[in-house]
Every structure is written in structure tokens, then in C-alpha cells.
Design an enzyme around this catalytic site. Structure first.
Site, short mmCIF file in Angstrom:
data_model
loop_
_atom_site.label_atom_id
_atom_site.label_comp_id
_atom_site.label_asym_id
_atom_site.label_seq_id
_atom_site.Cartn_x
_atom_site.Cartn_y
_atom_site.Cartn_z
CG HIS A 1 -1.73 1.33 1.39
ND1 HIS A 1 -2.77 1.60 0.64
CD2 HIS A 1 -1.91 2.08 2.42
CE1 HIS A 1 -3.08 2.94 0.91
NE2 HIS A 1 -2.73 3.09 1.96
NE ARG B 1 -9.60 8.51 1.13
CZ ARG B 1 -9.38 9.12 0.23
NH1 ARG B 1 -9.52 10.23 0.23
NH2 ARG B 1 -8.32 8.63 -0.55
CB CYS C 1 -9.43 27.93 23.24
SG CYS C 1 -8.48 29.37 23.68
CD GLU C 2 -5.04 25.27 18.43
OE1 GLU C 2 -4.03 25.39 18.16
OE2 GLU C 2 -5.05 24.86 19.79
#
Length: 451
Positions: free
Chosen positions: A221, A301, A371-372
Site C-alpha cells: 500500500h 475510506r 480555543c485554537e
């Protein structure tokens, strides 16, 4: 993603369930998965005789159970994921061919090594050291403590990798090159930690022989989002690696990385052409070795991304200079892909009253409560803030982030002491709570103040 979401920016239901009803019943933020979408994606891969789900993409046991009920096997990358697979009904052991659970990693931590030996889980080794560690642990579990003492058949012989053998292993090989939609998901080449370097295969044969382990399969992979050009190179590298190992090879795995479209204009890979390339490589090896070679695919996915939606509520709308911000109650603690990779996710607004009426659109920045400064869902790789054209909204409306079923909840955290959110699986017209929302008590339960 649905055409209505991409083309109008308004979405009022998921799999027939009104979004305001889902929000009222399960709260926001919440992850919603559509089982029918997952089943369609499984059907898309019917040409592959073995489909093995890379559960790291979305590991809720209800999702694993759905995969199992639809004939999909499972890959685990940790002791915890082995435990999840067992809890979802997958059978341990290597007597089945192919085994229902495979452990794939670049190391054994001590817990993982113990669980694969205890439950006789097939191991896909990503480092030469894993061969030694597995061989030694397997020998000790049988009361033998020296190399060359396992009963697995003659190393390198086809018979030793047949069903019933307890000494077969697979190798994950790094072919020396990689590919990915972001450097952070490129899993091949000299800069990648993943897999056994292709020039070390002879050494791996020697290590395996010392412990009477038979290399029965190869896995390759090179990254997420691979295309057919890179794939043809992988097929060639796989054939060369298999010939180096020899006729003990019983199976090859094409890995995962199948792309899904996140934005308008992106396309699916041609699954028929993808299978044709791998099938041809498999048959050339079968002719070389004089016996059949099984072909596995390991999607993560591809199977779950489009099934998933993250519902959030718009809690504030404000302007800063020329930017209008929709601030929602979901943050990168819920969906980290934008801050990690600058990943794009389609978005839509659902009016609080469920109305499908079109609204004027405007360019907005979508951010979360953390808070970022990086808590922005509309950003590009490198952290550059971008805007998105979305319908005008009000506080109390819902913002829905689509194609969020892969690497969403699975990468969530308690940053800012935010609780992990609810997960809901819609199947046969019913919305099922498959993980309750975490509480502050849940977060604090493992902590203590020294007294």
C-alpha cells in the site's frame, strides 16, 4: 455526496430522516451514517474475491457488524482493533482461509503481541523485527523457546501456508516509492515509516526460517488516493517482491487508498480497470508458482467516507474585516482532517425548521468552538483560511459536513475537555444510536487527584 448538497447548499434529510429530527433526538454535534451507502460501496468491489475493511477509518462495532454481515473481512492495526473485531462477531484464528481478522502494523507493542498470540490472529509484518518477536512469542506460547522449533511446515514450502497452518505470516512491503493526496498519507518511499524496505526481503526470509515461519502473503500500500499510473508500478513491484519470496506466496493484497470525490469535479477511480491490473499480476504469479494466488483489497475510506455526515448547529454568526464567520458547535476535536491535511469537505445548511426553500448564498468561513486559531473547517493545506459559498443562515440553523464517515470520529479527541459525540447508524429506515454521547463524568472517570 448528494447532488442537492453540492448544487444548492441546502440539505434537509439524511437517508430519509429529517435533519432537525436527528438533531433533536441525538443532539449536536453528531455523526450520522447511512448503512445503504456502505452496502452500495461494498457491492462496487464485488470483482475482488476478498475485501478486507481497514477499520481504522471508522471502527464503531455497529459498522464492523454491518461489514461482517455483508461478507467483508477486517484488518486491525492495534490490540484495541482486534478486540473491536472480536466484539463485532469476527472469528479469531487462522483455520479459515482467508482468516477473518488480520493484524497489520509496523511494530508490536506488548499488548498487541500478546493478543495476536492468544487469539491466533494472522500477522502482516511491517518491520523485520516483528518476525523475530512473533516467532519468539509463538514458540514460548507452545513451551518452546528456541528458533526453528515451530510446527508450521518447511519454511518456504507451499504446504506450510495452507489452511490449518499456525506459522504463516504476511509481509507489508515498501516498494521504494509512494503516492498520496497529502504527504502525510503517503505510505511508500524512503521517507515513510511504513512497510519492509523492498531490499530487505532476503533478510526477512532468513529471519522467518530461523523461527520456522512461512511467508504466505504480501501486502503493498503506497498511499491514499493512488491512481492507475502509480498502480501499474505497484503491481510490477509486487510481482518482483513475490518472486523474491518464492512459491510459499498464497495471497497478495492490493492495500487500500481508493479515492472518493470530496468536491465537485473529482472522479472515482475506474474499479474495473483497477481490478484488471491486479488480476493480471495475480495470474502471472499463479503461472510462475504453479498454484492459485488469492487477491485481496483493503479499503477503508472508500467503504465509509460517503456514508457519514457530521451535523452541527450554528451558534454564532459574526464578521471580522471582510470575513463572515459561521461558528458551529463542532470543532477539529470532532473532525480533524481539515486541520491535519487542509482537507476539503462538502457542506450544506439545513434550516432549523427543515425548509428546503433556496436562500441567497454568500462567502463564509466555517469555524468551530475550540480555543485554537486552527479550528477552521474551510482551510487549505498549510493552515490558510479559505471561504466557502453557502446559503445565508441564522443562529440555530444546522450546518452539515459531508463525506465525513472516514477518519472523522475515529480521530476525534477530548481537546478542550469536549465530550466525544453520538454516532447514529440509519439502517432500513431507522435511526439507531450506536454510540451514546460522552459525558463529563466519562471524561473524568480515569483521572484522580493524589491524596
Amino acid at each position: 455526496m448528494t447532488a442537492s448538497l453540492l448544487n444548492t447548499g441546502i440539505l434537509t434529510e439524511i437517508a430519509g430522516q429529517p435533519i432537525p429530527d436527528l438533531a433533536r433526538q441525538f443532539g449536536t454535534p453528531a455523526y450520522i451514517y447511512d448503512a445503504a451507502t456502505i452496502c452500495r460501496k461494498i457491492a462496487d468491489l464485488a470483482a475482488f474475491e476478498v475485501v478486507r475493511y481497514a477499520q481504522k477509518a471508522c471502527s464503531n462495532i455497529a459498522i464492523l457488524d454491518l461489514m461482517r454481515r455483508n461478507g467483508v473481512l477486517v484488518d486491525a492495526v492495534s490490540a484495541g482493533e482486534v478486540g473491536r473485531a472480536l466484539a463485532a462477531g469476527y472469528k479469531p484464528g487462522q483455520t479459515a482461509h482467508p482468516p477473518e481478522i488480520v493484524y497489520t502494523a509496523d511494530i508490536f507493542d506488548r499488548e498487541a503481541l500478546a493478543i495476536v498470540v492468544e487469539h491466533d490472529i494472522h500477522v502482516n509484518c511491517g518491520s523485520p523485527d516483528m518476525i523475530e518477536q512473533y516467532g519468539e512469542a509463538l514458540a514460548k506460547s507452545r513451551g518452546r523457546g528456541r528458533p526453528g522449533s515451530l510446527d508450521g511446515g518447511r519454511p518456504g514450502s507451499p504446504d506450510s501456508g495452507r489452511p490449518g497452518s499456525v506459522a504463516g505470516i504476511t509481509l507489508r512491503v515498501n516498494p521504494g516509492f509512494g503516492h498520496g493526496h497529502s504527504q502525510k498519507v503517503n505510505t511508500g518511499g524512503a521517507q515513510s515509516k511504513h512497510g519492509i524496505w523492498f531490499e530487505q526481503l532476503e533478510e526477512c526470509l532468513e529471519r522467518a526460517a530461523r523461527w520456522n515461519l512461512t511467508i504466505t502473503g504480501l501486502h503493498m500500500h503506497i498511499g491514499s488516493g493512488t491512481d492507475l499510473t502509480h498502480l501499474s508500478e505497484v503491481c510490477g513491484a509486487m510481482e518482483r517482491a513475490a518472486i523474491t519470496i518464492g512459491s510459499s506466496i498464497q495471497s497478495i493484497s492490493a492495500g487500500g487508498g481508493l479515492p472518493v470525490p470530496y468536491r465537485e469535479g473529482q472522479q472515482y477511480i475506474d474499479i474495473g480497470a483497477y481490478h484488471k491490473l491486479w488480476d493480471a499480476a495475480r495470474h502471472r504469479l499463479a503461472n510462475q508458482f504453479g498454484h492459485e494466488i488469492s487477491l485481496e483489497l483493503e479499503p477503508g475510506r472508500f467503504l465509509v467516507a460517503e456514508s457519514g455526515y457530521l451535523i452541527s448547529e450554528i451558534r454564532a454568526i459574526k464578521t471580522s474585516g471582510d470575513n463572515t464567520f459561521y461558528l458551529v458547535d463542532a470543532g477539529f476535536n470532532n473532525l480533524a482532517r481539515p486541520i491535519l491535511y487542509g482537507a476539503y469537505h462538502p457542506m450544506a445548511v439545513c434550516p432549523a425548521d427543515g425548509s428546503a426553500a433556496l436562500r441567497p448564498v454568500k462567502n463564509v468561513v466555517v469555524g468551530g468552538p475550540l480555543c485554537e486559531s486552527g479550528d477552521i473547517f474551510t482551510q487549505e493545506e498549510g493552515g490558510f483560511v479559505a471561504s466557502r459559498s453557502l446559503p445565508e443562515a441564522k443562529v440555530g440553523d444546522f450546518l452539515v459536513i459531508g463525506v465525513a464517515g472516514a477518519y472523522g470520529y475515529a480521530m476525534a479527541s477530548n481537546y478542550n475537555s469536549k465530550p466525544l459525540v453520538a454516532e447514529v447508524l440509519i439502517e432500513r429506515g431507522k435511526a439507531n444510536l450506536v454510540r451514546r454521547r460522552q459525558t463529563l463524568d466519562d471524561i473524568l472517570r480515569l483521572e484522580s487527584i493524589p491524596g
